[in-house]
Design an enzyme around this catalytic site. Structure first.
Site, PDB file in Angstrom:
ATOM      1  N   GLY A   1       4.416   3.609   2.048  1.00  0.00           N
ATOM      2  CA  GLY A   1       4.095   2.206   2.278  1.00  0.00           C
ATOM      3  C   GLY A   1       2.699   1.912   1.772  1.00  0.00           C
TER       4      GLY A   1
ATOM      5  CD  GLN B   1      -2.887   0.803   2.714  1.00  0.00           C
ATOM      6  OE1 GLN B   1      -1.720   0.415   2.718  1.00  0.00           O
ATOM      7  NE2 GLN B   1      -3.229   2.052   2.957  1.00  0.00           N
TER       8      GLN B   1
ATOM      9  CB  CYS C   1      -3.219   5.378   6.771  1.00  0.00           C
ATOM     10  SG  CYS C   1      -3.640   3.805   6.018  1.00  0.00           S
ATOM     11  CG  LEU C   2      -1.301   6.100   0.775  1.00  0.00           C
ATOM     12  CD1 LEU C   2      -0.641   5.269  -0.306  1.00  0.00           C
ATOM     13  CD2 LEU C   2      -1.311   7.573   0.395  1.00  0.00           C
TER      14      LEU C   2
ATOM     15  CG  HIS D   1       1.238   2.206   9.010  1.00  0.00           C
ATOM     16  ND1 HIS D   1       0.602   3.294   9.568  1.00  0.00           N
ATOM     17  CD2 HIS D   1       0.551   1.911   7.873  1.00  0.00           C
ATOM     18  CE1 HIS D   1      -0.434   3.624   8.810  1.00  0.00           C
ATOM     19  NE2 HIS D   1      -0.485   2.807   7.765  1.00  0.00           N
ATOM     20  CD  GLU D   2       2.379   0.095   4.905  1.00  0.00           C
ATOM     21  OE1 GLU D   2       1.364  -0.473   4.474  1.00  0.00           O
ATOM     22  OE2 GLU D   2       2.440   1.332   5.064  1.00  0.00           O
TER      23      GLU D   2
ATOM     24  CG  HIS E   1      -2.388  -1.524   6.391  1.00  0.00           C
ATOM     25  ND1 HIS E   1      -3.670  -1.032   6.434  1.00  0.00           N
ATOM     26  CD2 HIS E   1      -1.587  -0.445   6.249  1.00  0.00           C
ATOM     27  CE1 HIS E   1      -3.649   0.293   6.322  1.00  0.00           C
ATOM     28  NE2 HIS E   1      -2.389   0.678   6.213  1.00  0.00           N
TER      29      HIS E   1
HETATM   30 NI    NI Z   1      -1.663   2.620   6.063  1.00  0.00          NI
END
Ligand code: NI
Length: 168
Positions: free
Chosen positions: A46, A51, A92-93, A134-135, A138
């Site tokens: 995701g 991000q 998470c990236l 989660h997304e 963000h």
């Molecule tokens: Ni994330």
């Protein structure tokens, strides 16, 4: 398509609520494709607008093994959450190499628009439900570390600092 640089903590854009998308045009579709390519390359399941430095309400997800089930989410919102709460590990990236157990509803229903502005709805449970939450977090400026105790959060941030020092 092209790879986008991934923004990491503590960049303030990650803490800022995003603006709604109003235009459904080629630029939007290109951005979503670039986000998918960036996510697959990372690799991740995701990736949300902030991000990649875009403070707009959009995200991409693909939880399939073969990486052939991309979901492009524009202006998504959670319209139903299950009462059942489950705990699972998340990463998470934007916090590379860091993981924590997070408690979330097991199932959600999400309404969103696709890349052409058409209304869509997903009824998800398990990993997809977790990824959607989660997304969408963000897009509201919320990171997984906002769901854990400050003690655990400090531990994650220390480990991230150590990792960066090692990789420097
Ligand atoms: Ni994330």
């Amino acid at each position: 398509m092209s790879l986008l640089p991934i923004i990491e903590v503590p960049d303030p854009i990650l803490k800022r609520p995003t603006d709604r998308v109003e235009q459904y045009d080629d630029d939007l579709r290109r951005l979503l494709d670039d986000m998918l390519e960036t996510m697959y390359d990372a690799p991740g399941i995701g990736l949300a607008g902030p991000q990649v430095g875009v403070s707009r309400r959009l995200a991409v997800i693909d939880i399939s093994e073969e990486k052939n089930e991309p979901v492009r989410l524009v202006n998504p919102s959670i319209v139903w959450r299950s009462d059942t709460i489950v705990q699972a590990e998340e990463g998470c990236l934007s916090l590379p190499g860091q993981y924590a157990d997070i408690r979330r509803p097991d199932a959600v229903h999400v309404c969103y628009l696709d890349e052409y502005g058409r209304e869509q709805r997903i009824e998800a449970d398990g990993l997809l439900a977790r990824c959607l939450q989660h997304e969408i977090d963000h897009l509201d400026g919320i990171l997984f570390t906002d769901h854990i105790s400050s003690l655990k959060r400090n531990m994650v941030m220390r480990k991230l600092a150590k990792r960066r020092k090692l990789n420097a």
